[in-house]
Motif scaffolding. Structure first.
Motif, PDB file in Angstrom:
ATOM      1  N   TRP A   4      38.594  33.368  45.211  1.00  0.00           N
ATOM      2  CA  TRP A   4      37.194  33.587  45.141  1.00  0.00           C
ATOM      3  C   TRP A   4      36.264  32.282  44.717  1.00  0.00           C
ATOM      4  O   TRP A   4      35.244  31.880  45.156  1.00  0.00           O
ATOM      5  CB  TRP A   4      36.864  34.840  44.296  1.00  0.00           C
ATOM      6  CG  TRP A   4      35.488  35.079  44.059  1.00  0.00           C
ATOM      7  CD1 TRP A   4      34.852  36.279  44.793  1.00  0.00           C
ATOM      8  CD2 TRP A   4      34.366  34.477  43.208  1.00  0.00           C
ATOM      9  NE1 TRP A   4      33.602  36.253  44.358  1.00  0.00           N
ATOM     10  CE2 TRP A   4      33.199  35.333  43.301  1.00  0.00           C
ATOM     11  CE3 TRP A   4      34.182  33.451  42.494  1.00  0.00           C
ATOM     12  CZ2 TRP A   4      31.879  35.141  43.079  1.00  0.00           C
ATOM     13  CZ3 TRP A   4      33.076  33.214  41.990  1.00  0.00           C
ATOM     14  CH2 TRP A   4      31.944  33.898  42.194  1.00  0.00           C
TER      15      TRP A   4
ATOM     16  N   TRP B 134      33.459  31.004  46.985  1.00  0.00           N
ATOM     17  CA  TRP B 134      31.844  31.036  46.509  1.00  0.00           C
ATOM     18  C   TRP B 134      31.654  30.118  45.420  1.00  0.00           C
ATOM     19  O   TRP B 134      31.170  30.255  44.652  1.00  0.00           O
ATOM     20  CB  TRP B 134      31.973  32.464  45.850  1.00  0.00           C
ATOM     21  CG  TRP B 134      32.078  33.468  47.038  1.00  0.00           C
ATOM     22  CD1 TRP B 134      33.292  34.225  47.036  1.00  0.00           C
ATOM     23  CD2 TRP B 134      31.261  34.036  47.874  1.00  0.00           C
ATOM     24  NE1 TRP B 134      33.227  35.213  47.947  1.00  0.00           N
ATOM     25  CE2 TRP B 134      31.858  35.244  48.379  1.00  0.00           C
ATOM     26  CE3 TRP B 134      30.088  33.659  48.401  1.00  0.00           C
ATOM     27  CZ2 TRP B 134      31.390  35.925  49.674  1.00  0.00           C
ATOM     28  CZ3 TRP B 134      29.376  34.352  49.251  1.00  0.00           C
ATOM     29  CH2 TRP B 134      30.210  35.326  49.895  1.00  0.00           C
TER      30      TRP B 134
ATOM     31  N   LYS C  52      28.126  29.697  44.001  1.00  0.00           N
ATOM     32  CA  LYS C  52      27.674  30.548  43.250  1.00  0.00           C
ATOM     33  C   LYS C  52      27.187  30.140  41.743  1.00  0.00           C
ATOM     34  O   LYS C  52      27.685  29.286  41.083  1.00  0.00           O
ATOM     35  CB  LYS C  52      28.543  31.811  42.993  1.00  0.00           C
ATOM     36  CG  LYS C  52      28.946  32.480  44.023  1.00  0.00           C
ATOM     37  CD  LYS C  52      27.423  33.328  44.646  1.00  0.00           C
ATOM     38  CE  LYS C  52      27.904  34.101  45.667  1.00  0.00           C
ATOM     39  NZ  LYS C  52      26.663  34.959  46.128  1.00  0.00           N
TER      40      LYS C  52
END
Length: 299
Positions: A41, A45, A48
């Protein structure tokens, strides 16, 4: 001003390079813990933003790592034999080299029938890493982990319960003390295999003031007689707790293999060997209890 992104957090790993050989991984593990996400993740991402609360927690954890605190203590977990284990400062942090003990136990009993029941004892179990790893591979065995420290046993029991290994018993004991007697007060419990990663560092060793060991309990690290005192006790007393043809396996210091093999030989063990760890150091020595009824040479 916007909060820091995942990518910006990862870039901070350069600040850890002077104190860690795994700086990038350290930051990844901190982020996984803070964000409750996996490493994949993080890469997917990376743009983010952390929330204000997440950034505050990341800053706290990063600062602790920068001061030298072990990453396992910061996030409260370490993987061993692919098992997630809770850790704290009451025990040693499980290390990859110690997986050699597990590998050797599986090798020594590889010829067993799949459902063959064996009894295994892990002395100085700490987090329970060794005995739980063996349990994950040997569901039909009866296994025991003992430790002198009540805090260590509480942690080991927490890990056992989390993994739901009901064939494992955790027991507070100063080495063999709590295992000594059956109801008739004459016979000792016996095991097919005894494993131990005991204290084996010389109290004068300068490495005790370096790295992660600064944050680990000295009682789990050091032993008298140049680090050999507990190993010698386990070899001397362990003979009586082994079934005929049982095995004793000991992790030890990189320069202690000759001394450990000599101690095993003097006690009557046979088929004595030493194996190397991931760094190419002699790390585990082991031997087999001789024929039925034979006493060790040293009483």
């Amino acid at each position: 001003m916007s909060n820091i992104t995942v990518a910006q957090c990862l870039q901070l790993s350069s600040e850890l390079e002077s104190i860690s050989d795994s700086a990038r991984l350290d930051v990844e593990l901190i982020l996984c813990n803070v964000l409750q996400k996996n490493r994949t993740w993080l890469f997917t991402w990376s743009d983010k933003n952390l929330t204000a609360e997440q950034q505050q927690l990341f800053n706290e954890f990063f600062s602790r790592r920068k001061s030298g605190e072990p990453i396992a203590h910061i996030i409260g977990q370490r993987e061993f034999w692919s098992l997630p284990l809770s850790v704290n400062n009451s025990t040693l942090i499980p290390r990859p080299d110690t997986e050699l003990l597990v590998e050797l136990v599986l090798e020594l009993f590889a010829a067993d029938e799949p459902q063959k029941k064996r009894r295994c004892l892990d002395l100085g179990t700490g987090t329970g890493a060794i005995v739980l790893a063996i349990a994950s591979e040997k569901p039909d065995w009866q296994l025991f982990g003992v430790d002198k420290s009540a805090d260590a046993i509480a942690l080991a029991e927490k890990n056992r319960a989390a993994l739901q290994f009901n064939q494992v018993t955790m027991l507070q004991s100063d080495w063999f003390a709590a295992l000594s007697l059956h109801a008739d007060e004459t016979a000792v419990q016996q095991f097919d295999v005894i494993v131990s990663n005991p204290p084996y560092i010389d109290p004068q060793d300068p490495h005790l003031d370096q790295g992660d060991v600064r944050f680990e309990p000295r009682s789990a690290l050091i032993a008298d007689n140049k680090g050999l005192a507990d190993i010698e006790l386990i070899i001397q007393q362990g003979w009586d707790y082994l079934c005929p043809q049982g095995w004793l396996l000991l992790e030890h210091g990189y320069d202690q293999s000759v001394a450990v093999r000599d101690l095993l030989r003097a006690r009557g063990f046979v088929q004595i060997e030493t194996r190397f760890d991931l760094g190419g150091n002699e790390r585990v020595s082991f031997g087999k209890k001789d024929v039925v009824g034979r006493k060790g040479a040293a009483e």
